[in-house]
Design a protein around this motif. Structure first.
Motif, short mmCIF file in Angstrom:
data_model
loop_
_atom_site.label_atom_id
_atom_site.label_comp_id
_atom_site.label_asym_id
_atom_site.label_seq_id
_atom_site.Cartn_x
_atom_site.Cartn_y
_atom_site.Cartn_z
N SER A 2 0.85 -0.77 0.29
CA SER A 2 0.08 0.36 -0.48
C SER A 2 1.00 1.24 -0.40
O SER A 2 1.97 1.05 0.88
N SER A 5 0.32 8.21 2.14
CA SER A 5 -0.19 9.27 1.93
C SER A 5 -0.33 10.00 3.65
O SER A 5 -0.65 9.44 4.54
N ILE A 7 -3.21 12.89 6.01
CA ILE A 7 -4.54 13.25 5.94
C ILE A 7 -4.31 13.93 7.16
O ILE A 7 -3.48 14.20 8.42
N LEU A 16 -10.79 8.40 10.96
CA LEU A 16 -9.87 6.92 10.48
C LEU A 16 -9.35 5.96 11.72
O LEU A 16 -9.70 5.16 11.70
N ARG A 23 -5.21 1.53 9.47
CA ARG A 23 -4.36 2.09 8.45
C ARG A 23 -3.53 3.31 8.46
O ARG A 23 -2.42 3.93 8.25
N ILE A 76 -0.94 7.69 6.78
CA ILE A 76 -1.59 6.40 6.23
C ILE A 76 -1.45 5.72 5.63
O ILE A 76 -0.80 5.67 4.27
N ARG A 77 -2.23 3.80 5.14
CA ARG A 77 -1.60 3.51 4.29
C ARG A 77 -3.13 3.99 2.99
O ARG A 77 -4.21 4.28 4.05
N GLU A 78 -2.56 4.19 1.98
CA GLU A 78 -3.83 4.57 0.95
C GLU A 78 -4.67 3.32 1.19
O GLU A 78 -5.27 2.25 0.85
N ARG A 79 -6.32 3.88 1.21
CA ARG A 79 -7.26 3.41 0.78
C ARG A 79 -6.64 2.94 -1.20
O ARG A 79 -7.39 3.81 -1.86
N ARG A 142 -6.63 12.45 -4.01
CA ARG A 142 -7.23 12.49 -3.09
C ARG A 142 -7.00 14.56 -2.14
O ARG A 142 -7.59 14.61 -0.70
N GLU A 150 -10.04 8.47 1.98
CA GLU A 150 -9.30 7.24 2.31
C GLU A 150 -10.76 6.99 3.45
O GLU A 150 -10.88 5.84 4.21
#
Length: 248
Positions: A2, A5, A7, A16, A23, A76-79, A142, A150
């Motif tokens: 993943s 990025s 947020i 989140l 994540r 975070i890990r991007e969705r 994004r 996300e």
């Protein structure tokens, strides 16, 4: 693997942490330690075992690339985008009538980002787009979505016509926005049950087959001289009319 990025914003980070904390990789907060808005998020992150650091405003401004971060950012890990199977699985797991947004070949990343942000604010369960001839989750999308990319499930499906038929078989009412013959004023359409609102592409609107498959076509009444709105603005009007009706 993943992609990572950043947020930012109180609501986005809190959402989140509450829904998908796995994540979140780290938190960086404003070095004003007595901020009552930030302290609960910092405490929650520490309880989850996440590293937390405190930075000055300039450092957070750079991470948020000029966005309104409200004193907090998270790495975070991007969705990643889902597919047809993910959409069906999501619908299977809902305990309330679904509210979906379908974007028919929207190609402008700024419009998609704005639509995702509006859809998340309206409580949409998923945003659905065709995989071909449409924009996906690019870095620009994004950024414009301000964290919504996300949070809200984003599905890229291979055959939009087939997906619409599958939704209808599930009892989902499909309402497309159009200025064509037979379209009703949007405010006269019942939007209270299982619903998918379909928005057309920039300039060209709904594709012919998509429009033919919709259960209803509707338009947003305009009081001025301009006949149509930008797709992201029209999406906001349509979704929040659905929210208004469904909350009554």
């Amino acid at each position: 693997m993943s992609k990572m990025s950043w947020i930012y914003g109180l609501h986005t980070v809190e959402a989140l942490l509450n829904t998908e904390p796995e994540r979140v990789l780290e938190l960086q907060a404003m070095d004003t330690r007595e901020d009552a808005r930030l302290n609960p998020l910092v405490k929650q992150a520490r309880q989850l075992g996440l590293p937390v650091s405190f930075r000055d405003r300039n450092a957070l401004d750079q991470l948020a690339e000029g966005g309104r971060h409200q004193g907090i950012v998270a790495r975070i890990r991007e969705r990643q985008a889902g597919d047809d199977n993910d959409l069906q699985e999501l619908l299977d797991g809902l305990s309330v009538p679904p509210l979906l947004l379908i974007l028919d070949a929207v190609t402008d990343p700024h419009n998609l980002g704005a639509c995702l942000r509006t859809a998340e604010a309206a409580g949409v369960h998923a945003v659905v787009c065709p995989r071909d001839k449409a924009v996906g989750l690019t870095p620009v999308v994004r950024k414009v979505a301000c964290g919504a990319a996300e949070l809200i499930p984003f599905m890229q499906i291979t055959n939009l016509a087939r997906t619409i038929k599958q939704l209808q078989e599930r009892g989902v009412w499909v309402v497309g926005t159009s200025l064509g013959d037979g379209a009703k004023p949007f405010y006269d359409v019942n939007l209270k049950g299982p619903l998918a609102i379909v928005m057309g592409a920039e300039g060209t609107g709904l594709r012919r087959l998509t429009a033919e498959l919709c259960d209803h076509l509707a338009y947003i009444p305009m009081a001025g001289q301009i006949e149509s709105l930008n797709v992201s603005v029209a999406t906001g009007v349509a979704l929040f009319e659905a929210v208004r009706q469904r909350s009554r």
